[in-house]
Motif scaffolding. Sequence first.
Motif, PDB file in Angstrom:
ATOM      1  N   GLN A 214       4.562   1.594  -7.009  1.00 40.33           N
ATOM      2  CA  GLN A 214       3.269   2.273  -6.911  1.00 40.33           C
ATOM      3  C   GLN A 214       2.121   1.282  -6.962  1.00 40.33           C
ATOM      4  O   GLN A 214       1.143   1.403  -6.202  1.00 40.33           O
ATOM      5  N   VAL A 215       2.240   0.278  -7.843  1.00 40.76           N
ATOM      6  CA  VAL A 215       1.182  -0.731  -7.966  1.00 40.76           C
ATOM      7  C   VAL A 215       1.058  -1.508  -6.668  1.00 40.76           C
ATOM      8  O   VAL A 215      -0.045  -1.784  -6.179  1.00 40.76           O
TER       9      VAL A 215
ATOM     10  N   GLU B 101       1.814  -0.493  -3.716  1.00 38.01           N
ATOM     11  CA  GLU B 101       1.249   0.377  -2.682  1.00 38.01           C
ATOM     12  C   GLU B 101      -0.269   0.480  -2.831  1.00 38.01           C
ATOM     13  O   GLU B 101      -1.012   0.442  -1.853  1.00 38.01           O
ATOM     14  N   ARG B 102      -0.704   0.588  -4.069  1.00 42.99           N
ATOM     15  CA  ARG B 102      -2.149   0.651  -4.312  1.00 42.99           C
ATOM     16  C   ARG B 102      -2.831  -0.637  -3.899  1.00 42.99           C
ATOM     17  O   ARG B 102      -3.933  -0.623  -3.328  1.00 42.99           O
ATOM     18  N   GLU B 103      -2.203  -1.772  -4.181  1.00 43.25           N
ATOM     19  CA  GLU B 103      -2.784  -3.068  -3.802  1.00 43.25           C
ATOM     20  C   GLU B 103      -2.872  -3.177  -2.286  1.00 43.25           C
ATOM     21  O   GLU B 103      -3.851  -3.702  -1.739  1.00 43.25           O
TER      22      GLU B 103
ATOM     23  N   ILE C 276      -3.146  -0.694  -0.111  1.00 39.71           N
ATOM     24  CA  ILE C 276      -4.222   0.190   0.363  1.00 39.71           C
ATOM     25  C   ILE C 276      -5.593  -0.429   0.094  1.00 39.71           C
ATOM     26  O   ILE C 276      -6.497  -0.381   0.944  1.00 39.71           O
ATOM     27  N   ALA C 277      -5.755  -1.056  -1.082  1.00 38.55           N
ATOM     28  CA  ALA C 277      -7.019  -1.688  -1.424  1.00 38.55           C
ATOM     29  C   ALA C 277      -7.328  -2.829  -0.474  1.00 38.55           C
ATOM     30  O   ALA C 277      -8.475  -3.016  -0.044  1.00 38.55           O
TER      31      ALA C 277
END
Length: 212
Positions: free
Chosen positions: A15-16, A18-20, A22-23
């Motif tokens: 999840q981390v 994936e967030r990175e 997207i950012a």
Amino acid sequence: MKSKSLQDLHHIRKQVAERERIAREEAAARAEAQKRAEAERNLFQRAAGPVQKLRSHGRVHHPADPVAPIPAQRQLDDQRVLKEAISDEFDASTLLEVDEAMSFRRPGIGIDVARKLRRGEWSIQSEIDLHGLRTDDAREALAGFLREAVRQGQRCVRVVHGKGLGSPGKTPVLKGKVHSWLVQKNEVLAFVQARGDEGGAGAVVVLLRAAA
């Protein structure tokens, strides 16, 4: 138990990541948009040449909306028409007294005024003959006649309404309406049935208010 903890840790790391990702993509998109905007701004500056920024005074002046002209004359005309309006439905007996001899005088007008009118002590200065006219035409004609008489400074006039002998049932319809109309007109101070040699029951002699 240990296996489940490893799975949770792996899921969290995923999840981390994936967030990175997207950012990073959003940051790249913003950078690209800023780059395009800067390029467009430079293109305008190259096309327009050197420019000088205007000083900002912080105020915006809008022209005032033009004031619509007031139709003063139309308002005066409307007020005059309302003031001069006379109704066919008005019953004089509900407001002012009209005696058996069909004489009328406003409050404050002495009884001697009616007597003088009957005796012909005021000379008749003008007259209008409404005999034979339709009700609407007679009403308008009378209002105009009184208005003009006052404007010319006339004080005593005669209104001929006829005796109604040619009406259905020989009922003097116009005679009663004329009396009612006269009572409604502020210009009229008093009126009496005309003498025999002045029209008798077919006419009235009217005393008008002095012009202002």
